[in-house]
Write a protein that holds these residues in place. Structure first.
Motif, PDB file in Angstrom:
ATOM      1  N   ARG B  25      -2.270  -4.641   0.644  1.00 27.83           N
ATOM      2  CA  ARG B  25      -1.597  -3.673   1.525  1.00 27.83           C
ATOM      3  C   ARG B  25      -1.901  -2.244   1.093  1.00 27.83           C
ATOM      4  O   ARG B  25      -2.087  -1.351   1.928  1.00 27.83           O
ATOM      5  CB  ARG B  25      -0.088  -3.895   1.478  1.00 27.83           C
ATOM      6  N   LEU B  26      -1.958  -2.001  -0.191  1.00 28.00           N
ATOM      7  CA  LEU B  26      -2.256  -0.658  -0.689  1.00 28.00           C
ATOM      8  C   LEU B  26      -3.680  -0.240  -0.322  1.00 28.00           C
ATOM      9  O   LEU B  26      -3.939   0.913   0.022  1.00 28.00           O
ATOM     10  CB  LEU B  26      -2.052  -0.600  -2.209  1.00 28.00           C
ATOM     11  N   LEU B  27      -4.591  -1.185  -0.355  1.00 25.74           N
ATOM     12  CA  LEU B  27      -5.979  -0.870  -0.007  1.00 25.74           C
ATOM     13  C   LEU B  27      -6.106  -0.514   1.474  1.00 25.74           C
ATOM     14  O   LEU B  27      -6.817   0.436   1.839  1.00 25.74           O
ATOM     15  CB  LEU B  27      -6.873  -2.076  -0.348  1.00 25.74           C
ATOM     16  N   VAL B  28      -5.419  -1.275   2.308  1.00 25.53           N
ATOM     17  CA  VAL B  28      -5.422  -0.986   3.749  1.00 25.53           C
ATOM     18  C   VAL B  28      -4.845   0.408   3.989  1.00 25.53           C
ATOM     19  O   VAL B  28      -5.403   1.205   4.759  1.00 25.53           O
ATOM     20  CB  VAL B  28      -4.605  -2.063   4.512  1.00 25.53           C
ATOM     21  N   ALA B  29      -3.742   0.725   3.314  1.00 28.99           N
ATOM     22  CA  ALA B  29      -3.111   2.049   3.465  1.00 28.99           C
ATOM     23  C   ALA B  29      -4.051   3.154   2.982  1.00 28.99           C
ATOM     24  O   ALA B  29      -4.136   4.223   3.597  1.00 28.99           O
ATOM     25  CB  ALA B  29      -1.798   2.098   2.686  1.00 28.99           C
ATOM     26  N   ALA B  30      -4.783   2.886   1.908  1.00 28.04           N
ATOM     27  CA  ALA B  30      -5.708   3.895   1.378  1.00 28.04           C
ATOM     28  C   ALA B  30      -6.855   4.156   2.357  1.00 28.04           C
ATOM     29  O   ALA B  30      -7.239   5.305   2.580  1.00 28.04           O
ATOM     30  CB  ALA B  30      -6.257   3.445   0.019  1.00 28.04           C
ATOM     31  N   VAL B  31      -7.406   3.092   2.946  1.00 25.63           N
ATOM     32  CA  VAL B  31      -8.485   3.280   3.927  1.00 25.63           C
ATOM     33  C   VAL B  31      -7.999   4.159   5.070  1.00 25.63           C
ATOM     34  O   VAL B  31      -8.677   5.106   5.478  1.00 25.63           O
ATOM     35  CB  VAL B  31      -8.978   1.916   4.483  1.00 25.63           C
ATOM     36  N   GLU B  32      -6.811   3.866   5.589  1.00 25.86           N
ATOM     37  CA  GLU B  32      -6.278   4.652   6.709  1.00 25.86           C
ATOM     38  C   GLU B  32      -6.077   6.114   6.320  1.00 25.86           C
ATOM     39  O   GLU B  32      -6.451   7.021   7.067  1.00 25.86           O
ATOM     40  CB  GLU B  32      -4.950   4.054   7.182  1.00 25.86           C
ATOM     41  N   ALA B  33      -5.491   6.330   5.155  1.00 28.96           N
ATOM     42  CA  ALA B  33      -5.206   7.706   4.723  1.00 28.96           C
ATOM     43  C   ALA B  33      -6.502   8.480   4.469  1.00 28.96           C
ATOM     44  O   ALA B  33      -6.655   9.622   4.910  1.00 28.96           O
ATOM     45  CB  ALA B  33      -4.336   7.693   3.464  1.00 28.96           C
ATOM     46  N   PHE B  34      -7.453   7.856   3.773  1.00 24.45           N
ATOM     47  CA  PHE B  34      -8.734   8.530   3.494  1.00 24.45           C
ATOM     48  C   PHE B  34      -9.478   8.824   4.805  1.00 24.45           C
ATOM     49  O   PHE B  34     -10.080   9.889   4.961  1.00 24.45           O
ATOM     50  CB  PHE B  34      -9.626   7.674   2.589  1.00 24.45           C
ATOM     51  N   ALA B  35      -9.459   7.866   5.729  1.00 27.07           N
ATOM     52  CA  ALA B  35     -10.190   8.060   6.988  1.00 27.07           C
ATOM     53  C   ALA B  35      -9.557   9.178   7.810  1.00 27.07           C
ATOM     54  O   ALA B  35     -10.254   9.966   8.440  1.00 27.07           O
ATOM     55  CB  ALA B  35     -10.231   6.760   7.793  1.00 27.07           C
ATOM     56  N   GLU B  36      -8.246   9.265   7.796  1.00 26.41           N
ATOM     57  CA  GLU B  36      -7.545  10.266   8.616  1.00 26.41           C
ATOM     58  C   GLU B  36      -7.600  11.663   8.016  1.00 26.41           C
ATOM     59  O   GLU B  36      -7.787  12.641   8.725  1.00 26.41           O
ATOM     60  CB  GLU B  36      -6.065   9.890   8.723  1.00 26.41           C
ATOM     61  N   ARG B  37      -7.366  11.756   6.705  1.00 29.40           N
ATOM     62  CA  ARG B  37      -7.154  13.078   6.104  1.00 29.40           C
ATOM     63  C   ARG B  37      -8.226  13.427   5.074  1.00 29.40           C
ATOM     64  O   ARG B  37      -8.287  14.579   4.631  1.00 29.40           O
ATOM     65  CB  ARG B  37      -5.792  13.098   5.397  1.00 29.40           C
ATOM     66  N   GLY B  38      -9.051  12.471   4.688  1.00 28.27           N
ATOM     67  CA  GLY B  38     -10.038  12.709   3.636  1.00 28.27           C
ATOM     68  C   GLY B  38      -9.467  12.345   2.278  1.00 28.27           C
ATOM     69  O   GLY B  38      -8.250  12.379   2.069  1.00 28.27           O
ATOM     70  N   TYR B  39     -10.362  11.996   1.355  1.00 28.56           N
ATOM     71  CA  TYR B  39      -9.945  11.566   0.022  1.00 28.56           C
ATOM     72  C   TYR B  39      -9.157  12.654  -0.713  1.00 28.56           C
ATOM     73  O   TYR B  39      -8.093  12.401  -1.266  1.00 28.56           O
ATOM     74  CB  TYR B  39     -11.198  11.202  -0.785  1.00 28.56           C
ATOM     75  N   HIS B  40      -9.679  13.874  -0.704  1.00 30.44           N
ATOM     76  CA  HIS B  40      -9.065  14.933  -1.515  1.00 30.44           C
ATOM     77  C   HIS B  40      -7.706  15.373  -0.985  1.00 30.44           C
ATOM     78  O   HIS B  40      -6.893  15.896  -1.744  1.00 30.44           O
ATOM     79  CB  HIS B  40     -10.006  16.129  -1.640  1.00 30.44           C
ATOM     80  N   ALA B  41      -7.457  15.186   0.312  1.00 32.77           N
ATOM     81  CA  ALA B  41      -6.166  15.595   0.877  1.00 32.77           C
ATOM     82  C   ALA B  41      -5.116  14.494   0.756  1.00 32.77           C
ATOM     83  O   ALA B  41      -3.967  14.690   1.157  1.00 32.77           O
ATOM     84  CB  ALA B  41      -6.338  16.002   2.340  1.00 32.77           C
ATOM     85  N   THR B  42      -5.488  13.339   0.231  1.00 26.89           N
ATOM     86  CA  THR B  42      -4.579  12.200   0.133  1.00 26.89           C
ATOM     87  C   THR B  42      -4.069  12.062  -1.299  1.00 26.89           C
ATOM     88  O   THR B  42      -4.848  12.171  -2.242  1.00 26.89           O
ATOM     89  CB  THR B  42      -5.319  10.905   0.535  1.00 26.89           C
ATOM     90  N   THR B  43      -2.761  11.823  -1.461  1.00 26.81           N
ATOM     91  CA  THR B  43      -2.201  11.575  -2.795  1.00 26.81           C
ATOM     92  C   THR B  43      -1.852  10.089  -2.918  1.00 26.81           C
ATOM     93  O   THR B  43      -1.708   9.392  -1.914  1.00 26.81           O
ATOM     94  CB  THR B  43      -0.915  12.397  -3.008  1.00 26.81           C
ATOM     95  N   THR B  44      -1.719   9.619  -4.153  1.00 25.33           N
ATOM     96  CA  THR B  44      -1.306   8.224  -4.334  1.00 25.33           C
ATOM     97  C   THR B  44       0.104   8.024  -3.754  1.00 25.33           C
ATOM     98  O   THR B  44       0.431   6.950  -3.272  1.00 25.33           O
ATOM     99  CB  THR B  44      -1.324   7.812  -5.823  1.00 25.33           C
ATOM    100  N   ARG B  45       0.899   9.078  -3.766  1.00 25.38           N
ATOM    101  CA  ARG B  45       2.236   9.004  -3.151  1.00 25.38           C
ATOM    102  C   ARG B  45       2.120   8.743  -1.644  1.00 25.38           C
ATOM    103  O   ARG B  45       2.865   7.920  -1.089  1.00 25.38           O
ATOM    104  CB  ARG B  45       2.977  10.320  -3.414  1.00 25.38           C
ATOM    105  N   ASP B  46       1.180   9.431  -0.960  1.00 24.01           N
ATOM    106  CA  ASP B  46       0.937   9.173   0.474  1.00 24.01           C
ATOM    107  C   ASP B  46       0.604   7.700   0.701  1.00 24.01           C
ATOM    108  O   ASP B  46       1.087   7.068   1.643  1.00 24.01           O
ATOM    109  CB  ASP B  46      -0.279   9.971   0.995  1.00 24.01           C
ATOM    110  N   ILE B  47      -0.282   7.180  -0.145  1.00 26.18           N
ATOM    111  CA  ILE B  47      -0.764   5.807   0.030  1.00 26.18           C
ATOM    112  C   ILE B  47       0.368   4.814  -0.187  1.00 26.18           C
ATOM    113  O   ILE B  47       0.575   3.901   0.612  1.00 26.18           O
ATOM    114  CB  ILE B  47      -1.938   5.525  -0.938  1.00 26.18           C
TER     115      ILE B  47
END
Lengths: 209, 209
Positions: B25-47
């Motif tokens: 589930r965390l990996l799926v959430a990370a893909v969505e967050a990275f795709a939407e906002r980019g890696y650098h704009a995403t925090t582990t808290r967001d994920i």
């Protein structure tokens, strides 16, 4: 290569069409920051800092971060459209016009790969009104290439069973040069343009291409 | 389509090879967050928040944000390599193997365009050791396609003046599907795969292609 070395509008003065000088420097800084860290991870403070300016000085030229992205996207898309319409309107056979379009479109994406990545990957970050405007420019770019393909089919020069799909593939192939092109790599922008012009003529089944 | 609907390893269970369930589930959430906002704009808290979990629960499975990106990149690149090596090792003529490679590589990039964008656009965010590992996988993918092209040239099936350049163009064309593909658009992943297989056979001058 930094964004300051990239040439966008003219071929001589990098980002030379952007005036005054402070606005130009801020745009160069924004391209670098967006390309390195992504639009959402970049603040206007970051951009001002890169340009050696204060956030207040940035605000004189650009009210928002989105305005900077829109300006970059607009200049990039205007240039792409100019390249493709110039090739479509040129004299010569459809094969010559198509080869010319591919050569110059590829050269632009290789020579300005940092700008091109921002232009291509951050479309979703544009506000709705700006996105609609940019989508209109993209439709016209698409139409310029489709026109060359249709002309070639009508003249019996090309064999293209799916003109819209092939148009999309030709543009996609050229655009993706911005992703993989490396200024320190083995091939120059001109060499990639030459290779791709040949590959695209094969895709459309050009006679004697 | 959300990342949870995308199928990465197997064809049935989305991200099914990732266990336990919380890590998946965390990996799926990370893909969505990275795709939407980019890696650098995403925090582990967001994920963690997207996955309905606490930051502490995330930390049990992934020590850093980079570890999440590496896991996504590794799974994506493993799948790409598997697709291309399977096609290269298949029975049949070089044209049949090349068409098979393009069809399945395109289907993957269309069907998993969100994952593919993260995999392709965030390579620079990987740590040095991980990037070296991923570059090795990319070289092997490249070699699989080059092998089919060389076989076709040796058998007199293909006419390819520049095998490394054409290999790069074939892969680039397929990869860029992830940028423009729209699940709500007119073409299905299978239709794009079919169109692109035909265009690539033309690029290599396949006899009777």
């Amino acid at each position: 290569m930094s964004a300051a070395d990239e040439m966008v509008g003219g071929e001589d003065r990098p980002w030379g069409e952007v005036t005054p000088e402070a606005a130009r420097r801020l745009l160069v800084a924004a391209v670098e920051a967006f390309a390195e860290r992504g639009y959402h991870a970049t603040t206007t403070r970051d951009i001002a800092g890169r340009a050696g300016m204060s956030p207040a000085a940035l605000y004189i030229h650009y009210k928002t971060k989105e305005e900077l992205l829109h300006r970059i996207s607009r200049i990039g898309h205007d240039k792409a459209l100019e390249i493709l319409e110039t090739a479509a309107d040129a004299r010569g056979t459809a094969a010559e016009r198509l080869a010319g379009a591919v050569r110059s479109f590829v050269r632009w994406h290789a020579g300005h790969h940092m700008t091109a990545r921002v232009v291509q990957y951050e479309l979703d970050a544009l506000g709705e009104e700006h996105r609609t405007e940019i989508v209109g420019l993209r439709r016209r770019s698409d139409a310029a290439v489709r026109r060359i393909l249709n002309d070639g089919v009508a003249a019996g020069e090309f064999d293209v069973p799916d003109v819209p799909g092939t148009t999309l593939a030709v543009l996609s192939l050229c655009i993706d040069v911005a992703r993989w092109f490396n200024a320190q790599g083995r091939r120059t922008p001109d060499e990639v343009g030459e290779l791709y012009a040949d590959l695209v003529l094969r895709m459309v089944g050009a006679q004697g291409g």
